[in-house]
Design a protein around this motif. Structure first.
Motif, PDB file in Angstrom:
ATOM      1  N   UNK A 108       0.873  -1.171   0.000  1.00 30.39           N
ATOM      2  CA  UNK A 108       0.000   0.000   0.000  1.00 30.39           C
ATOM      3  C   UNK A 108       0.905   1.214   0.000  1.00 30.39           C
ATOM      4  N   UNK A 109       0.648   2.174  -0.884  1.00 35.26           N
ATOM      5  CA  UNK A 109       1.356   3.441  -0.812  1.00 35.26           C
ATOM      6  C   UNK A 109       0.339   4.566  -0.694  1.00 35.26           C
ATOM      7  N   UNK A 110       0.671   5.548   0.123  1.00 37.20           N
ATOM      8  CA  UNK A 110      -0.149   6.747   0.310  1.00 37.20           C
ATOM      9  C   UNK A 110       0.777   7.942   0.102  1.00 37.20           C
ATOM     10  N   UNK A 111       0.451   8.781  -0.865  1.00 34.33           N
ATOM     11  CA  UNK A 111       1.335   9.877  -1.265  1.00 34.33           C
ATOM     12  C   UNK A 111       2.744   9.350  -1.586  1.00 34.33           C
ATOM     13  N   UNK A 112       2.786   8.165  -2.199  1.00 36.39           N
ATOM     14  CA  UNK A 112       4.047   7.583  -2.635  1.00 36.39           C
ATOM     15  C   UNK A 112       4.861   6.923  -1.544  1.00 36.39           C
ATOM     16  N   UNK A 113       4.316   6.837  -0.324  1.00 33.23           N
ATOM     17  CA  UNK A 113       5.044   6.259   0.804  1.00 33.23           C
ATOM     18  C   UNK A 113       4.257   5.111   1.427  1.00 33.23           C
ATOM     19  N   UNK A 114       4.964   4.256   2.152  1.00 33.66           N
ATOM     20  CA  UNK A 114       4.298   3.247   2.970  1.00 33.66           C
ATOM     21  C   UNK A 114       3.607   3.949   4.137  1.00 33.66           C
ATOM     22  N   UNK A 115       2.347   3.610   4.434  1.00 36.34           N
ATOM     23  CA  UNK A 115       1.651   4.260   5.545  1.00 36.34           C
ATOM     24  C   UNK A 115       2.459   4.180   6.840  1.00 36.34           C
ATOM     25  N   UNK A 116       2.513   5.293   7.564  1.00 40.14           N
ATOM     26  CA  UNK A 116       3.319   5.374   8.779  1.00 40.14           C
ATOM     27  C   UNK A 116       2.654   6.321   9.768  1.00 40.14           C
ATOM     28  N   UNK A 117       3.170   6.333  10.982  1.00 38.48           N
ATOM     29  CA  UNK A 117       2.657   7.240  12.005  1.00 38.48           C
ATOM     30  C   UNK A 117       2.783   8.686  11.554  1.00 38.48           C
ATOM     31  N   UNK A 118       3.929   9.011  10.931  1.00 37.59           N
ATOM     32  CA  UNK A 118       4.138  10.390  10.473  1.00 37.59           C
ATOM     33  C   UNK A 118       3.110  10.778   9.416  1.00 37.59           C
TER      34      UNK A 118
END
Length: 206
Positions: free
Chosen positions: A60-70
């Protein structure tokens, strides 16, 4: 609606008696409704996008990143069904605590609380289930998150407030992915993903 991709999902997630296997993307400012019978994987899908669950395979990518706390703090907000309230504190005291944890547009938050006719002097245990939902919705829509995830946003709401939520989703300045059985909320969607047995059965473009 921009053509910039916000969410890309290509995952498999297996539970004891169920496997979710989906592949789709969501674009900037798109409003995507997820529908399907109970147990079809709607909430699981939202949790994968939010990063609370991890896929067994795929990504899964969100805004090109792996979902994270940040990412959750900076760009995402999920309508938490199990948001923990300070039950013996007033809504006003709860707000003071919750708004210290992340950014909210306070003017918008106060306007929504007034629109939903919520009394800040009440304590959470004094609220009906619908009023609790409205309080959570006021927080979600005033978060101004670039990606908003809503699980059954009109659950326990009357028709008047369901209509308000429908319009708020449609007018939201950002991307919204929401799961609901409420047929009224189809009116807010650019696309509807129908899940069945953990797979996308069909996609309706509106």
């Amino acid at each position: 609606m921009s053509e910039e991709e916000v969410v890309r999902v290509n995952v498999a997630k297996t539970f004891k008696n169920f496997e979710l296997k989906v592949n789709f993307s969501v674009m900037k400012n798109e409003k995507v409704l997820i529908q399907g019978p109970n147990g079809s994987g709607k909430t699981t899908l939202l949790y994968l996008i939010y990063g609370i669950l991890k896929p067994d395979s795929g990504y899964v990518t969100v805004f090109g990143e792996t979902p994270s706390l940040k990412l959750r703090q900076d760009k995402m907000y999920m309508l938490e069904e199990y948001l923990i309230f300070l039950e013996n504190s007033t809504l006003k005291e709860n707000l003071k605590f919750i708004t210290s944890l992340r950014y909210f547009n306070i003017d918008k938050l106060e306007a929504l609380i007034n629109k939903f006719r919520l009394s800040l002097d009440k304590k959470p245990y004094q609220l009906s289930s619908g009023q609790r939902r409205l309080f959570k919705l006021a927080l979600a829509f005033s978060s101004e998150a670039e990606l908003l995830l809503l699980d059954e946003p009109t659950s326990s709401l009357d028709l008047e407030n369901s209509n308000l939520v429908k319009d708020m989703i449609k007018e939201y300045n950002g991307t919204v992915i929401y799961a609901s059985h409420d047929l009224l909320l189809k009116e807010s969607a650019h696309r509807i993903l129908y899940l069945r047995n953990g797979k996308v059965e069909r996609i309706e473009i509106r």
